[in-house]
Motif scaffolding. Structure first.
Motif, PDB file in Angstrom:
ATOM      1  N   ARG A  82       0.824  -1.193   0.000  1.00  0.00           N
ATOM      2  CA  ARG A  82       0.000   0.000   0.000  1.00  0.00           C
ATOM      3  C   ARG A  82       0.866   1.253   0.000  1.00  0.00           C
ATOM      4  O   ARG A  82       2.044   1.228   0.390  1.00  0.00           O
ATOM      5  CB  ARG A  82      -0.952   0.016   1.190  1.00  0.00           C
ATOM      6  N   LEU A  84       0.553   5.136   1.572  1.00  0.00           N
ATOM      7  CA  LEU A  84      -0.267   5.839   2.546  1.00  0.00           C
ATOM      8  C   LEU A  84       0.102   7.316   2.625  1.00  0.00           C
ATOM      9  O   LEU A  84       1.236   7.714   2.328  1.00  0.00           O
ATOM     10  CB  LEU A  84      -0.171   5.179   3.920  1.00  0.00           C
ATOM     11  N   TRP A  86       0.234  10.213   5.424  1.00  0.00           N
ATOM     12  CA  TRP A  86       0.232  10.539   6.852  1.00  0.00           C
ATOM     13  C   TRP A  86       0.135  12.049   6.989  1.00  0.00           C
ATOM     14  O   TRP A  86       0.965  12.787   6.450  1.00  0.00           O
ATOM     15  CB  TRP A  86       1.503  10.007   7.506  1.00  0.00           C
ATOM     16  N   ILE A  91      -2.725   8.429   9.859  1.00  0.00           N
ATOM     17  CA  ILE A  91      -2.858   7.983   8.487  1.00  0.00           C
ATOM     18  C   ILE A  91      -4.203   8.483   7.961  1.00  0.00           C
ATOM     19  O   ILE A  91      -5.267   8.023   8.394  1.00  0.00           O
ATOM     20  CB  ILE A  91      -2.772   6.449   8.381  1.00  0.00           C
ATOM     21  N   TRP A  94      -5.048   5.569   2.600  1.00  0.00           N
ATOM     22  CA  TRP A  94      -4.107   4.650   1.978  1.00  0.00           C
ATOM     23  C   TRP A  94      -4.785   3.992   0.777  1.00  0.00           C
ATOM     24  O   TRP A  94      -6.011   3.885   0.717  1.00  0.00           O
ATOM     25  CB  TRP A  94      -3.587   3.611   2.953  1.00  0.00           C
TER      26      TRP A  94
END
Length: 318
Positions: A82, A84, A86, A91, A94
């Motif tokens: 994945r 993602l 942030w 998070i 994603w």
């Protein structure tokens, strides 16, 4: 904690410091927001500003690349397949990408390599486009609204160029085996092959230069391209216009190299030393265990000291 040292020797007048980041980081990237450090084994990504950790993401599953854009940190997480985002301490989003590898943020677009493909997302991780290429590869470059895909795991071609705005696509054979680094210097293209070749292109003209086997580092200034080899105790200086080579002796084979402010920085990875070169003189810096990677942010060069969990900062402003 900073360990400060001033080094002065003839042409050398440097200020160096060691920034403790902990763990065993394997990769870093300089961004407009600070230095991103990726510790894949321990599952940690850190963003440093002036040597201070201002953001830290923990408990990741083997993060391999990261970049900063648009108020967030984007990370390719290999074991979870994945990518993602942030942001604001969590998070935020994603998306699934099979075996995500190299990640690059540029012009509010996020580029991620995955086997034969490069995924292109907007800043909110909405998929804009997926481009497929002839061979599997981690390595690509984004240059002048084009993706240059370095076909590392293929026999032919060596690079494929695909337009980001139109339908143009071209695959080119250069006589290489493992192309993995690309640079455009003064209108001339350079592609470095891990097995000891450097291909150049300008217009329709192509040339192959023999460089050291297990070529690893490539850096450049306006006049020269520099190449290191993991089995040769010298750097090759290649004039951009004439392509003539000159050899620069160093104490041991070098991995990553960087050009900044008239100096060269080379990582003596097998001796845990960093070499600073200028005008035929060499200064050796110790205390950087397993110097693995370099990035520049003139007048600074940063060296990732993987085994000691530090970043060496070299200041060339003095």
């Amino acid at each position: 904690m900073l360990v400060l040292l001033t080094v002065s020797h003839l042409v050398f007048s440097l200020y160096i410091s060691f920034q403790n980041v902990g763990g065993h980081p394997l990769r870093m990237r300089m961004t407009p927001y600070g230095l991103v450090v990726i510790d894949s084994v321990n599952g940690v990504v850190k963003l440093l500003e002036n040597g201070v950790v201002i953001s830290q993401i923990d408990d990741l599953q083997f993060p391999v690349w990261a970049d900063v854009c648009c108020g967030g940190i984007y990370i390719s997480e290999l074991k979870k397949s994945r990518v993602l985002l942030w942001k604001a301490g969590k998070i935020e989003k994603w998306v699934r990408v099979p075996r995500p590898e190299m990640l690059l943020a540029k012009d509010e677009r996020i580029y991620v390599s995955s086997d034969n493909d490069v995924y292109i997302f907007d800043k909110n991780l909405n998929l804009l486009k997926k481009l497929s290429f002839p061979a599997k590869s981690v390595y690509f470059s984004v240059d002048n609204n084009r993706i240059i895909h370095l076909e590392y795991w293929g026999d032919h071609p060596d690079i494929t160029i695909a337009s980001l705005k139109g339908s143009y696509r071209e695959s080119i054979d250069l006589g290489l085996s493992k192309p993995f680094q690309y640079a455009n210097v003064d209108g001339k293209t350079f592609v470095l092959d891990f097995l000891g070749k450097l291909a150049t292109m300008v217009g329709g003209e192509k040339r192959i230069l023999r460089v050291g086997r297990f070529s690893y580092g490539m850096t450049f200034n306006r006049k020269n391209v520099y190449v290191s080899s993991l089995v040769e105790s010298f750097l090759r200086e290649i004039n951009v216009k004439t392509l003539r080579q000159r050899f620069i002796r160093i104490p041991s084979p070098a991995g990553a190299i960087e050009s900044c402010c008239g100096y060269l920085v080379a990582c003596g990875v097998f001796k845990n030393e960093v070499y600073i070169l200028k005008d035929g003189l060499i200064k050796t810096i110790k205390g950087c265990d397993y110097p693995l990677m370099t990035v520049s942010d003139p007048p600074f060069v940063y060296v990732l000291c993987s085994d000691s969990g530090k970043v060496l900062k070299i200041d060339f402003s003095r």
